[in-house]
Scaffold this active site. Sequence first.
Site, mmCIF file in Angstrom:
data_model
loop_
_atom_site.group_PDB
_atom_site.id
_atom_site.type_symbol
_atom_site.label_atom_id
_atom_site.label_comp_id
_atom_site.label_asym_id
_atom_site.label_seq_id
_atom_site.Cartn_x
_atom_site.Cartn_y
_atom_site.Cartn_z
ATOM 1 N N VAL A 66 38.747 32.667 -9.284
ATOM 2 C CA VAL A 66 38.366 31.605 -10.210
ATOM 3 C C VAL A 66 38.829 31.917 -11.631
ATOM 4 C CG1 VAL A 66 36.113 32.598 -10.801
ATOM 5 C CG2 VAL A 66 36.404 30.108 -10.852
ATOM 6 N N LYS A 67 39.101 33.171 -11.922
ATOM 7 C CA LYS A 67 39.496 33.558 -13.270
ATOM 8 C C LYS A 67 40.892 33.064 -13.645
ATOM 9 C CE LYS A 67 35.741 35.809 -14.368
ATOM 10 N NZ LYS A 67 34.864 35.386 -15.465
ATOM 11 N N ASP A 68 41.658 32.568 -12.666
ATOM 12 C CA ASP A 68 42.928 31.926 -13.000
ATOM 13 C C ASP A 68 42.692 30.801 -14.002
ATOM 14 O OD1 ASP A 68 43.922 33.544 -11.002
ATOM 15 O OD2 ASP A 68 44.406 31.913 -9.620
ATOM 16 N N ALA A 71 41.760 32.174 -17.515
ATOM 17 C CA ALA A 71 42.908 32.866 -18.097
ATOM 18 C C ALA A 71 43.914 31.862 -18.649
ATOM 19 C CB ALA A 71 43.557 33.766 -17.051
#
Length: 500
Positions: A66-68, A71
Amino acid sequence: MTEQLAVSRPDPPYPPPGQAVRGEAVFESVLDAVGHTPLIRLARLGAGLAAPVYVKAEFLGPGMSVKDRAALHMVLAAERAGDLRPGGVIVEGTSGNTGIGLAMVAAQRGYRLIVVVPDKVGPDKISALRAYGAEVLVTAAGVPAHDPKHVRNLARSISEQIPGAWMADQYDNAANPQAHRETTGPEIWRQTAGRITHFVACIGTGGTITGTGEFLKQASGGAVRVVGADPETSVYAGGDGSPYYVEAAGHYLHPDTIEDEWPQSYHPAVLDAVEPISDRESIDTLRRLAREEGMLVGGSAGTAIAAALRVARGLGPDDLVVVLAPDSGRAYLSKYFDDGWLLTNGFQDPDGTAPALADLIAAAGPARAVPVGATVAEASAVLGAGPAAGEPAAGGAGSVETAADRVALVVLARPSLVDTWAPGDVVGTVTAAALAGRAAEEAVRDLMQPPPATAGAGESPAAVADRVPADRDWVGVLVNGRIVSVVRRAVVAARAGTEQ
């Protein structure tokens, strides 16, 4: 509500992908593929529940987490603000997933990336970061928030020393939750046709649950309940802040931290409840997901889905639960999915068919502990308890417990002393013999020896004796990752000898 949802794929919310064929997911760059993850129903783990439970499968994104989203959103916001210029340097402190997302973005947009990670991060994540071309620095995990070696402090220091560097600072960057207000929340609302009643996600930086939860509450007129999933010792869940084994979730608190500052990305008022989940339940759940649902997910996903199943048990057929699975299990193959790792960390129980370290716990008794700031008088009061001369002790029938046999863990002082200890909180050991003849006011920290070696309760004495060096006097027995008892290594070796 038991019928299947019709899952839609919304148009990409990020920069136009050029010529994309609707429904065929043709993109001009990997960054255009960020988001648009499907909902997948838990068919087997959710069997028997009146309310359907759907997993928001963030592990299917290009960076597998989910950090895509955060970022990419943070980088684009920094570019628009002029904080990040062509050919610049991105710096971030992370447990790994945000670093991987940033590494993917940096590679595609031509930035240098320096990532600082804590030493509890698994080797698979570090390898992934380096595969993308990131420069990785590893620092200590269990330090106070104000310590220069703390992951965020070290990253900030590095960014200040490099001209033109930009620190992403996911914990306090408003673009982190904004990414989820603009993408994750709207996707879930469209995918469920507005029928979602409960949203469950882990709390880490807080950006995911804050942004998604705020959107869903606004879209539903406040009807959607937002539930945080948290490691049970994390301070978010009201725990004591001691170390836990699930990565990318929770909030560790070193007792020496001067001021406990929570991330600005986390808005606690968005949450209706927080479900504390043990490491064991998280790990058991993620392993079941792989073997029963065909979903290979990480530790925080195990935490979130365990919480979602708990929530769903109290709901009816008109409810619909969506739980966010933050990342892929491929980053944890050497940890949660490795039987050897589980065994040595106490997450595999003895099967009763073979000798195990657990067999020595009853004789050794529960672990004694004294805080690192204790005096000799205070430690002597703790170590004075135990079998009297002539009673059976840890060595077996006929042995006598002497002062040298009485040992206490020297631990970081938590709000209340408990009866099990995270190895990361243990700074040493002290024996009653070491205290003999010492002045009452002397400090225990000046007399302590190194922390004990550790071994899982399910391990065989022979395996432990082989692995633990002969110069280590004590072995801490782990059950579910925490020390429950301390056994003399010589006793372990003697038991191993009788079984060979």
